[in-house]
Write a protein that holds these residues in place. Structure first.
Motif, PDB file in Angstrom:
ATOM      1  N   HIS A  64       0.819  -1.215   0.000  1.00  0.00           N
ATOM      2  CA  HIS A  64       0.000   0.000   0.000  1.00  0.00           C
ATOM      3  C   HIS A  64       0.857   1.271   0.000  1.00  0.00           C
ATOM      4  O   HIS A  64       0.324   2.369  -0.031  1.00  0.00           O
ATOM      5  CB  HIS A  64      -0.907   0.025   1.240  1.00  0.00           C
ATOM      6  N   GLY A  65       2.174   1.111   0.061  1.00  0.00           N
ATOM      7  CA  GLY A  65       3.057   2.265   0.175  1.00  0.00           C
ATOM      8  C   GLY A  65       3.497   2.826  -1.164  1.00  0.00           C
ATOM      9  O   GLY A  65       3.042   2.396  -2.234  1.00  0.00           O
ATOM     10  N   HIS A  66       4.400   3.785  -1.105  1.00  0.00           N
ATOM     11  CA  HIS A  66       4.908   4.465  -2.295  1.00  0.00           C
ATOM     12  C   HIS A  66       6.435   4.544  -2.223  1.00  0.00           C
ATOM     13  O   HIS A  66       7.012   4.627  -1.141  1.00  0.00           O
ATOM     14  CB  HIS A  66       4.330   5.877  -2.397  1.00  0.00           C
ATOM     15  N   GLY A  67       7.051   4.520  -3.378  1.00  0.00           N
ATOM     16  CA  GLY A  67       8.496   4.658  -3.433  1.00  0.00           C
ATOM     17  C   GLY A  67       9.220   3.396  -3.033  1.00  0.00           C
ATOM     18  O   GLY A  67       8.627   2.314  -2.906  1.00  0.00           O
ATOM     19  N   PRO A  68      10.536   3.482  -2.815  1.00  0.00           N
ATOM     20  CA  PRO A  68      11.345   2.312  -2.455  1.00  0.00           C
ATOM     21  C   PRO A  68      11.031   1.811  -1.057  1.00  0.00           C
ATOM     22  O   PRO A  68      10.496   2.539  -0.225  1.00  0.00           O
ATOM     23  CB  PRO A  68      12.773   2.838  -2.548  1.00  0.00           C
ATOM     24  N   LEU A  69      11.388   0.567  -0.813  1.00  0.00           N
ATOM     25  CA  LEU A  69      11.268  -0.019   0.519  1.00  0.00           C
ATOM     26  C   LEU A  69      12.663  -0.061   1.142  1.00  0.00           C
ATOM     27  O   LEU A  69      13.632  -0.446   0.487  1.00  0.00           O
ATOM     28  CB  LEU A  69      10.677  -1.421   0.443  1.00  0.00           C
ATOM     29  N   PHE A  70      12.747   0.325   2.395  1.00  0.00           N
ATOM     30  CA  PHE A  70      14.017   0.303   3.116  1.00  0.00           C
ATOM     31  C   PHE A  70      13.970  -0.811   4.162  1.00  0.00           C
ATOM     32  O   PHE A  70      13.131  -0.798   5.061  1.00  0.00           O
ATOM     33  CB  PHE A  70      14.291   1.657   3.774  1.00  0.00           C
ATOM     34  N   HIS A  71      14.866  -1.778   3.978  1.00  0.00           N
ATOM     35  CA  HIS A  71      14.986  -2.889   4.920  1.00  0.00           C
ATOM     36  C   HIS A  71      16.182  -2.576   5.811  1.00  0.00           C
ATOM     37  O   HIS A  71      17.323  -2.536   5.352  1.00  0.00           O
ATOM     38  CB  HIS A  71      15.201  -4.195   4.150  1.00  0.00           C
TER      39      HIS A  71
END
Length: 238
Positions: A64-71
């Motif tokens: 449901h988010g936007h942009g890159p994912l940060f792990h």
């Protein structure tokens, strides 16, 4: 009103603004004890799916988010600890504020019984603006618990707190975060201005130091931070 103010500090925007300044100062002083690593990420950096029994219309996954994912992972080792991993997690599950930096963040329970943490319990995390947000417990074990974000949170993702016993008196504590901007406005703040990621880093580094304090041990080495960035285009194919 309970969604705007919690029973513990910070209370109101002014107190939370002051908390942000405190957090920035602590983070700058802690940089010398942080070991940082930043690399690219991929499909293996995605969090596990929510348990189906806990999914409803308020669920907000990374999809449901936007942009890159940060792990990101934040870890620390405590030696000469007077408590073990299970005792640490039990202490935090009873009172999450015990490990949090005071006057900067607080966890207000919105669903569940005080003094315990069970699957499905909900909290509202009050952080230096604009990082307040509702979360739900989606994993609970003797040595760990995990939150998933809910609708209304400016982030979309999960966060897990866990501890493990290396040997008697030696405990590893780790916070693992999978976070993505919850909407396009948050993406600007979180990714392009980098502010959100640094606020998050400062908070969880301080939480790691708080865990060492609760263990009544001493820190061995630096607090380690690893950040893996998964581009948005790769998330669309996962």
């Amino acid at each position: 009103m309970r969604r705007l103010f919690s029973s513990r500090p910070p209370l109101g925007r002014l107190r939370r603004g002051w908390g942000a300044l405190i957090m920035a100062n602590r983070h700058l002083r802690a940089l010398r004890i942080i070991e940082r690593e930043r690399t690219g990420g991929g499909a293996t950096d995605l969090p596990a799916p929510w348990p189906l029994a806990l999914v409803d219309e308020r669920t907000k996954t990374y999809a449901h988010g936007h942009g890159p994912l940060f792990h990101r992972t934040f870890s620390v080792r405590a030696v000469d600890a007077r408590h073990d991993a299970a005792e640490l997690i039990e202490t935090l599950s009873r009172d999450l504020d015990a490990g949090a930096p005071p006057h900067v963040v607080t966890f207000a329970r919105e669903r569940g019984e005080p003094g315990r943490m069970l699957l499905g319990d909900e909290y509202r995390v009050y952080m230096p603006a604009p990082w307040d947000g509702p979360v739900r417990v989606i994993l609970r074990t003797e040595r760990s618990f995990r939150f998933g974000t809910l609708a209304g949170h400016l982030e979309a993702g999960q966060i897990e707190f866990r501890a493990s016993d290396v040997e008697p008196g030696v405990v590893d504590f780790e916070i693992e975060v999978w976070s993505r901007a919850g909407d396009r406005a948050a993406e600007l703040f979180y990714r392009r201005l980098v502010v959100g990621r640094e606020v998050q880093a400062g908070l969880w580094v301080q939480f790691c130091l708080g865990a060492v304090r609760l263990l009544e041990g001493r820190r061995e080495g630096k607090v380690r931070e690893i950040t893996r960035r998964v581009p948005a285009r790769e998330l669309d194919t996962c």
